[in-house]
Design a protein around this motif. Structure first.
Motif, short mmCIF file in Angstrom:
data_model
loop_
_atom_site.label_atom_id
_atom_site.label_comp_id
_atom_site.label_asym_id
_atom_site.label_seq_id
_atom_site.Cartn_x
_atom_site.Cartn_y
_atom_site.Cartn_z
N UNK A 119 21.61 58.20 9.66
CA UNK A 119 22.54 57.08 9.64
C UNK A 119 23.50 57.42 8.44
N UNK A 120 23.58 58.30 7.81
CA UNK A 120 24.54 58.52 6.79
C UNK A 120 26.08 58.82 7.34
N UNK A 121 26.85 58.54 6.50
CA UNK A 121 28.24 58.98 7.07
C UNK A 121 28.66 60.22 6.35
N UNK A 161 29.41 49.95 12.47
CA UNK A 161 28.98 50.89 13.32
C UNK A 161 27.65 51.51 12.95
N UNK A 162 27.45 51.96 11.84
CA UNK A 162 26.44 52.50 11.28
C UNK A 162 25.17 51.61 11.35
N UNK A 212 20.08 49.22 13.22
CA UNK A 212 19.51 48.28 13.92
C UNK A 212 19.03 48.37 15.22
N UNK A 213 19.55 49.14 16.04
CA UNK A 213 19.24 49.48 17.25
C UNK A 213 18.06 50.63 17.09
N UNK A 214 18.05 51.35 16.39
CA UNK A 214 16.92 52.27 16.26
C UNK A 214 15.73 51.59 15.68
#
Length: 276
Positions: A234-236, A265-266, A271-273
């Protein structure tokens, strides 16, 4: 008649510059701030070639850029900084180049422990990630000494990846997890269906750090080159088109602004994961 210089004293200029930085960082902190920034310091050799300076000098300039970037990160409250200093694959370079880099690394590690260094200024804790047994003895001893010397420091954390690749880190974590499983259950036990993801993560080099919020690779390259593959889900990821010795405060500020722009978005993806 006594003459008075019209130029401000360098000390005063430094004070003004520090004050301006504090103001800038204060404004920046109104948005979400990264806790952990990772750097792939790419382009030192190409910078030396571009500037027509002695081969190897690019790494010296790169170290100066690193120290400045560390100071800015810590001033704005970044807790963890991780840098990719030397890959296991780099051992495949010409022996004289590897030898020169090892000598430079030993010199820079020693500098970090000097009284006036950034380590003492911010109370840094130093980590060295990687297969340190692959390093020549002077480098390995210097790295181990630095970790012992700063182990009780409570300031920010600087993790330096040397003799490192992410696949090697994951392999070592698997082996450690299997060894711990056998210690608990006895030899001959099959860990295949018993070791959890959390067990593996506890044995990664990065176990004591949060995952990187931003991974920056300079020189415009868009590859991670076997760096923090497990940790950067989840890194940018950012790839500014400049060589590492050219990386400056304005580039760091821009990186954080870019991160703040995509932060919602990240976070939503994270959270979804976690819920799934």
């Amino acid at each position: 008649m006594e003459k008075h210089s019209q130029r401000p004293e360098p000390k005063n200029l430094n004070s003004v510059w520090r004050f301006l930085r504090r103001c800038l960082f204060s404004v920046l902190s109104f948005g979400p701030m990264p806790k952990h920034i990772a750097f792939i310091m790419d382009g030192n050799r190409r910078y030396a070639k571009k500037m027509q300076i002695k081969e190897g000098s690019g790494h010296n300039v790169g170290f100066t850029s690193l120290v400045s970037s560390l100071q800015y990160c810590y001033e704005m409250g970044v807790k963890y900084v991780t840098v990719y200093a030397f890959s296991i694959d780099n051992f495949k370079r010409k022996p004289e180049e590897v030898g020169s880099l090892m000598h430079l690394m030993k010199e820079k590690i020693d500098q970090l422990l000097e009284e006036e260094s950034i380590v003492h200024k911010f109370g840094l804790k130093l980590n060295f990630w990687g297969s340190l047994d692959l390093l020549p003895e002077p480098i390995r001893s210097a790295a181990e000494k630095a970790m012992v010397h700063t182990a009780n420091n409570t300031g920010p954390v600087l993790s330096i990846c040397v003799a490192y690749t992410s696949t090697n880190e994951i392999l070592r974590a698997i082996n450690k997890s299997c060894a711990r499983f056998e210690d608990k259950t006895g030899e001959g036990s099959d860990p295949a269906n018993s070791i959890l993801v959390t067990d593996l993560e506890e044995n990664l080099d990065s176990a004591s750090c949060s995952e990187p919020d931003i991974v920056i690779r300079t020189s415009g390259e868009t590859r991670l080159s076997n760096f923090l593959l497990w940790q950067s889900t989840f890194s940018h990821l950012q790839s500014p088109n400049l060589f590492w010795p050219e990386f400056s405060l304005r580039h760091l500020i821009w990186s954080i602004l870019e991160y703040q722009k995509v932060y919602p978005y990240l976070e939503a993806r994270r959270k979804l994961c976690q819920e799934s």
